[in-house]
Scaffold this active site. Structure first.
Site, PDB file in Angstrom:
ATOM      1  N   TYR A  27      18.245  46.600 -44.849  1.00 21.44           N
ATOM      2  CA  TYR A  27      18.081  46.076 -43.489  1.00 21.44           C
ATOM      3  C   TYR A  27      19.201  46.569 -42.580  1.00 21.44           C
ATOM      4  O   TYR A  27      18.951  47.170 -41.525  1.00 21.44           O
ATOM      5  CB  TYR A  27      18.055  44.531 -43.495  1.00 21.44           C
ATOM      6  CG  TYR A  27      18.312  43.929 -42.134  1.00 21.44           C
ATOM      7  CD1 TYR A  27      17.360  44.021 -41.126  1.00 21.44           C
ATOM      8  CD2 TYR A  27      19.519  43.293 -41.839  1.00 21.44           C
ATOM      9  CE1 TYR A  27      17.594  43.501 -39.854  1.00 21.44           C
ATOM     10  CE2 TYR A  27      19.766  42.767 -40.583  1.00 21.44           C
ATOM     11  CZ  TYR A  27      18.801  42.873 -39.590  1.00 21.44           C
ATOM     12  OH  TYR A  27      19.054  42.358 -38.334  1.00 21.44           O
ATOM     13  N   THR A  68      22.832  44.128 -34.610  1.00 22.15           N
ATOM     14  CA  THR A  68      23.391  43.031 -35.402  1.00 22.15           C
ATOM     15  C   THR A  68      24.814  43.339 -35.863  1.00 22.15           C
ATOM     16  O   THR A  68      25.185  44.504 -36.035  1.00 22.15           O
ATOM     17  CB  THR A  68      22.495  42.798 -36.646  1.00 22.15           C
ATOM     18  OG1 THR A  68      23.161  41.918 -37.553  1.00 22.15           O
ATOM     19  CG2 THR A  68      22.190  44.094 -37.386  1.00 22.15           C
ATOM     20  N   ASP A  69      25.566  42.267 -36.121  1.00 22.09           N
ATOM     21  CA  ASP A  69      26.921  42.452 -36.669  1.00 22.09           C
ATOM     22  C   ASP A  69      26.877  43.034 -38.088  1.00 22.09           C
ATOM     23  O   ASP A  69      27.886  43.541 -38.585  1.00 22.09           O
ATOM     24  CB  ASP A  69      27.708  41.134 -36.651  1.00 22.09           C
ATOM     25  CG  ASP A  69      27.074  40.011 -37.455  1.00 22.09           C
ATOM     26  OD1 ASP A  69      25.977  40.204 -38.018  1.00 22.09           O
ATOM     27  OD2 ASP A  69      27.680  38.914 -37.505  1.00 22.09           O
ATOM     28  N   GLU A  70      25.696  42.973 -38.732  1.00 17.43           N
ATOM     29  CA  GLU A  70      25.615  43.467 -40.119  1.00 17.43           C
ATOM     30  C   GLU A  70      25.849  44.966 -40.221  1.00 17.43           C
ATOM     31  O   GLU A  70      26.088  45.486 -41.311  1.00 17.43           O
ATOM     32  CB  GLU A  70      24.265  43.094 -40.744  1.00 17.43           C
ATOM     33  CG  GLU A  70      24.079  41.597 -40.824  1.00 17.43           C
ATOM     34  CD  GLU A  70      23.019  41.148 -41.831  1.00 17.43           C
ATOM     35  OE1 GLU A  70      22.614  41.936 -42.685  1.00 17.43           O
ATOM     36  OE2 GLU A  70      22.606  39.981 -41.724  1.00 17.43           O
ATOM     37  N   LYS A  79      19.162  49.132 -39.256  1.00 14.00           N
ATOM     38  CA  LYS A  79      19.637  48.752 -37.918  1.00 14.00           C
ATOM     39  C   LYS A  79      20.745  49.722 -37.464  1.00 14.00           C
ATOM     40  O   LYS A  79      20.801  50.103 -36.299  1.00 14.00           O
ATOM     41  CB  LYS A  79      20.169  47.315 -37.916  1.00 14.00           C
ATOM     42  CG  LYS A  79      19.116  46.240 -38.144  1.00 14.00           C
ATOM     43  CD  LYS A  79      18.071  46.156 -37.049  1.00 14.00           C
ATOM     44  CE  LYS A  79      18.598  45.594 -35.756  1.00 14.00           C
ATOM     45  NZ  LYS A  79      17.497  45.446 -34.751  1.00 14.00           N
TER      46      LYS A  79
HETATM   47  P1  NAD Z   1      12.024  37.886 -36.309  1.00  5.71           P
HETATM   48  O1  NAD Z   1      11.754  38.466 -37.653  1.00  5.71           O
HETATM   49  O2  NAD Z   1      11.973  36.418 -36.116  1.00  5.71           O
HETATM   50  O3  NAD Z   1      11.014  38.525 -35.244  1.00  5.71           O
HETATM   51  C1  NAD Z   1      10.678  39.882 -35.239  1.00  5.71           C
HETATM   52  C2  NAD Z   1       9.490  40.077 -34.298  1.00  5.71           C
HETATM   53  O4  NAD Z   1       9.202  41.482 -34.242  1.00  5.71           O
HETATM   54  C3  NAD Z   1       8.203  39.389 -34.784  1.00  5.71           C
HETATM   55  O5  NAD Z   1       7.553  38.767 -33.708  1.00  5.71           O
HETATM   56  C4  NAD Z   1       7.360  40.545 -35.313  1.00  5.71           C
HETATM   57  O6  NAD Z   1       5.958  40.329 -35.218  1.00  5.71           O
HETATM   58  C5  NAD Z   1       7.810  41.682 -34.424  1.00  5.71           C
HETATM   59  N1  NAD Z   1       7.617  43.006 -35.043  1.00  5.71           N
HETATM   60  C6  NAD Z   1       7.974  43.383 -36.292  1.00  5.71           C
HETATM   61  N2  NAD Z   1       7.606  44.659 -36.501  1.00  5.71           N
HETATM   62  C7  NAD Z   1       7.020  45.086 -35.357  1.00  5.71           C
HETATM   63  C8  NAD Z   1       6.468  46.329 -34.957  1.00  5.71           C
HETATM   64  N3  NAD Z   1       6.413  47.376 -35.792  1.00  5.71           N
HETATM   65  N4  NAD Z   1       5.966  46.431 -33.702  1.00  5.71           N
HETATM   66  C9  NAD Z   1       5.993  45.379 -32.839  1.00  5.71           C
HETATM   67  N5  NAD Z   1       6.497  44.175 -33.181  1.00  5.71           N
HETATM   68  C10 NAD Z   1       7.023  44.048 -34.425  1.00  5.71           C
HETATM   69  O7  NAD Z   1      13.444  38.475 -35.886  1.00  5.71           O
HETATM   70  P2  NAD Z   1      14.621  37.786 -35.052  1.00  5.71           P
HETATM   71  O8  NAD Z   1      15.467  36.989 -35.956  1.00  5.71           O
HETATM   72  O9  NAD Z   1      14.072  37.193 -33.828  1.00  5.71           O
HETATM   73  O10 NAD Z   1      15.471  39.085 -34.663  1.00  5.71           O
HETATM   74  C11 NAD Z   1      15.179  39.804 -33.465  1.00  5.71           C
HETATM   75  C12 NAD Z   1      16.131  40.992 -33.377  1.00  5.71           C
HETATM   76  O11 NAD Z   1      17.477  40.524 -33.353  1.00  5.71           O
HETATM   77  C13 NAD Z   1      16.048  41.945 -34.557  1.00  5.71           C
HETATM   78  O12 NAD Z   1      16.158  43.259 -34.068  1.00  5.71           O
HETATM   79  C14 NAD Z   1      17.244  41.589 -35.424  1.00  5.71           C
HETATM   80  O13 NAD Z   1      17.685  42.701 -36.132  1.00  5.71           O
HETATM   81  C15 NAD Z   1      18.233  41.146 -34.381  1.00  5.71           C
HETATM   82  N6  NAD Z   1      19.235  40.147 -34.790  1.00  5.71           N
HETATM   83  C16 NAD Z   1      18.857  38.986 -35.373  1.00  5.71           C
HETATM   84  C17 NAD Z   1      19.821  38.021 -35.696  1.00  5.71           C
HETATM   85  C18 NAD Z   1      19.447  36.706 -36.318  1.00  5.71           C
HETATM   86  O14 NAD Z   1      20.340  35.914 -36.654  1.00  5.71           O
HETATM   87  N7  NAD Z   1      18.178  36.372 -36.473  1.00  5.71           N
HETATM   88  C19 NAD Z   1      21.172  38.273 -35.416  1.00  5.71           C
HETATM   89  C20 NAD Z   1      21.531  39.487 -34.826  1.00  5.71           C
HETATM   90  C21 NAD Z   1      20.554  40.400 -34.503  1.00  5.71           C
HETATM   91  O1  TDX Z   2      17.694  30.634 -49.415  1.00  3.88           O
HETATM   92  C1  TDX Z   2      18.773  31.124 -48.983  1.00  3.88           C
HETATM   93  N1  TDX Z   2      19.944  30.743 -49.559  1.00  3.88           N
HETATM   94  C2  TDX Z   2      21.156  31.226 -49.176  1.00  3.88           C
HETATM   95  O2  TDX Z   2      22.187  30.864 -49.740  1.00  3.88           O
HETATM   96  C3  TDX Z   2      18.830  32.049 -47.878  1.00  3.88           C
HETATM   97  C4  TDX Z   2      17.565  32.492 -47.191  1.00  3.88           C
HETATM   98  C5  TDX Z   2      20.058  32.515 -47.506  1.00  3.88           C
HETATM   99  N2  TDX Z   2      21.197  32.148 -48.129  1.00  3.88           N
HETATM  100  C6  TDX Z   2      22.491  32.696 -47.678  1.00  3.88           C
HETATM  101  C7  TDX Z   2      22.540  34.197 -47.567  1.00  3.88           C
HETATM  102  C8  TDX Z   2      23.505  34.421 -46.423  1.00  3.88           C
HETATM  103  O3  TDX Z   2      24.843  34.415 -46.899  1.00  3.88           O
HETATM  104  O4  TDX Z   2      22.695  32.219 -46.355  1.00  3.88           O
HETATM  105  C9  TDX Z   2      23.305  33.208 -45.524  1.00  3.88           C
HETATM  106  C10 TDX Z   2      22.405  33.478 -44.339  1.00  3.88           C
HETATM  107  O5  TDX Z   2      21.233  34.121 -44.829  1.00  3.88           O
HETATM  108  P1  TDX Z   2      20.049  34.568 -43.857  1.00  3.88           P
HETATM  109  O6  TDX Z   2      19.588  33.398 -43.085  1.00  3.88           O
HETATM  110  O7  TDX Z   2      19.065  35.342 -44.668  1.00  3.88           O
HETATM  111  O8  TDX Z   2      20.816  35.506 -42.808  1.00  3.88           O
HETATM  112  P2  TDX Z   2      21.708  36.840 -42.991  1.00  3.88           P
HETATM  113  O9  TDX Z   2      21.416  37.539 -44.253  1.00  3.88           O
HETATM  114  O10 TDX Z   2      23.132  36.444 -42.723  1.00  3.88           O
HETATM  115  O11 TDX Z   2      21.121  37.734 -41.763  1.00  3.88           O
HETATM  116  C11 TDX Z   2      20.881  37.122 -40.477  1.00  3.88           C
HETATM  117  O12 TDX Z   2      21.915  37.401 -39.577  1.00  3.88           O
HETATM  118  C12 TDX Z   2      22.044  38.709 -39.113  1.00  3.88           C
HETATM  119  C13 TDX Z   2      19.543  37.600 -39.900  1.00  3.88           C
HETATM  120  O13 TDX Z   2      18.488  37.322 -40.812  1.00  3.88           O
HETATM  121  C14 TDX Z   2      19.593  39.060 -39.552  1.00  3.88           C
HETATM  122  O14 TDX Z   2      18.365  39.476 -38.937  1.00  3.88           O
HETATM  123  C15 TDX Z   2      20.730  39.265 -38.591  1.00  3.88           C
HETATM  124  O15 TDX Z   2      20.874  40.633 -38.285  1.00  3.88           O
END
Ligand code: NAD
Ligand code: TDX
Length: 339
Positions: A153, A125-127, A157
């Protein structure tokens, strides 16, 4: 070719499996997922009967289960999406983040070393780069930006990323890492900003914006992320990190207002609540490397992607209504009731 996709019952992993099976219809795809609160088998319903697809319920930290699967399937490629992914939950309970995100990565890579693979890909992730100031719009995250994390988190990562690069240098494991910005699209768990605001607005519930709503995120339609990972695992250079993002920076408050407008809901639903602890101000990816090396560019503009996403939530109410009617209610109550 056999590919193991961990975390495929989650948001991005699920979208990736749908994309991959269409793009590579002769490859075999194995989804390994623990089905935590964030994993949802109904996300995989459309592919469950595909003969090239297999679902295995297991924890990536369970060495015996992981090795059993490698022994049965002898995968060529492993793509690790499995993670605890929600920043707010990591602030409440960091331990499971370290366990899954770091130890789970280690267990998977140990199996890759033992059985041999052509590629291990870590979805990061970019985080891991921390945040950028709001008053320096000229700054972007490149692959050279130092790791500088804010939350449990992002720290977990970043720890995993360092371990992946160490396995490449020390053991010669053929790895790649991608660091993507915020995704949005179908099957996004309703605890995250965009699906939470859509679900609450549709139910005429308050829309909880943290702080002043001025934090900036760089939004990418999930299918564009899937396409980028597909390019990296086939054509990316081993040992390299690739940033993924489409220069689509938006303030949280503007996203929430747009969702209200698209759904015809009043902005009076917007409620400013206590800010997230350690809240990152701005994320912004420089995707020059993946563009120059692999020709990747995002294809879905935000204006279209958000419409498609809202339409999906309207047409798939049972998918998210089932989630918000279950254990999620306790989470919501705990996180938002007295915020
Ligand atoms: P998500 O939380 O929607 O899904 C995570 C999945 O992993 C779920 O299906 C869960 O059951 C499974 N999981 C969790 N722990 C596990 C374990 N111990 N063993 C096997 N399976 C397990 O997450 P997402 O948003 O789809 O993110 C997927 C990946 O992408 C993550 O690694 C996250 O860090 C990364 N990522 C997410 C975003 C975003 O915006 N959502 C952005 C950049 C990177
Ligand atoms: O109820 C809310 N109100 C609010 O203002 C929630 C859930 C979030 N927010 C804000 C927090 C953040 O500035 O919105 C922005 C986005 O929040 P999230 O959806 O929780 O995402 P973020 O914290 O940016 O992280 C996401 O992007 C990077 C994903 O959850 C991560 O898994 C990924 O790595």
């Amino acid at each position: 070719m056999t590919i193991i996709v961990t975390g495929g019952a989650g948001f991005i992993g699920g979208n990736f499996i749908h994309y991959y099976l269409k793009k590579h219809p002769v490859d075999r795809v194995i989804c390994l997922d623990k089905l935590t609160y964030a994993g949802n088998l109904s996300t995989l319903k459309p592919v469950m009967d595909n003969p090239n697809f297999r679902f295995v319920k297991a924890d990536i930290c369970d060495r015996a289960a992981v090795e059993r699967l490698f022994d049965e399937e002898h995968p060529d490629i492993v793509v690790n999406f499995a993670a605890e992914s929600h920043v707010d939950r990591s602030i409440e309970n960091p331990e499971i983040f370290l366990q899954t995100n770091i130890i789970g990565t280690e267990v998977l890579m140990d199996a890759c070393r033992k059985y041999g693979i052509t590629r291990y890909h870590q979805v990061s992730t970019d985080e891991v780069y921390g945040d950028l100031p709001l008053d320096r719009p000229d700054l972007f995250f490149t692959e050279q930006t130092p790791i500088h994390t804010s939350s449990p988190y992002s720290s977990s990562k970043a720890g995993a990323d360092l371990l992946v690069l160490a396995y490449h240098r020390t053991y010669g494991l053929p790895v790649t890492i991608s660091r993507c910005s915020n995704n949005y699209g179908p099957y996004h768990f309703p605890e995250k900003l965009i699906p939470l605001m859509i679900a609450n607005a549709l139910n005429d519930k308050p829309l909880p914006v943290y702080g002043e709503g001025i934090n900036v995120r760089d939004w990418l339609y999930v299918e564009d992320h899937c396409k980028a990972i597909d390019l990296i695992i086939h054509d990316g250079r081993v040992g390299e990190v690739y940033n993924i993002g489409g220069h689509n920076e938006m303030k949280n408050i503007d996203i929430v207002k747009l969702i209200c407008k698209e759904l015809g809901k009043p902005e009076s639903l917007i409620t400013y609540v206590t800010d997230r602890k350690g809240h990152d101000m701005r994320y912004a990816i420089d995707p020059t490397k993946i563009h120059n090396e692999l020709g990747w560019l995002p294809e879905t503009k935000f204006a279209d992607g958000i419409k498609k996403t809202i339409k999906w939530y309207l047409e798939n109410r049972e998918w998210w209504e089932e989630i918000i009617s279950g254990e999620y209610q306790n989470y919501y109550e705990k996180m938002y009731a007295r915020r």
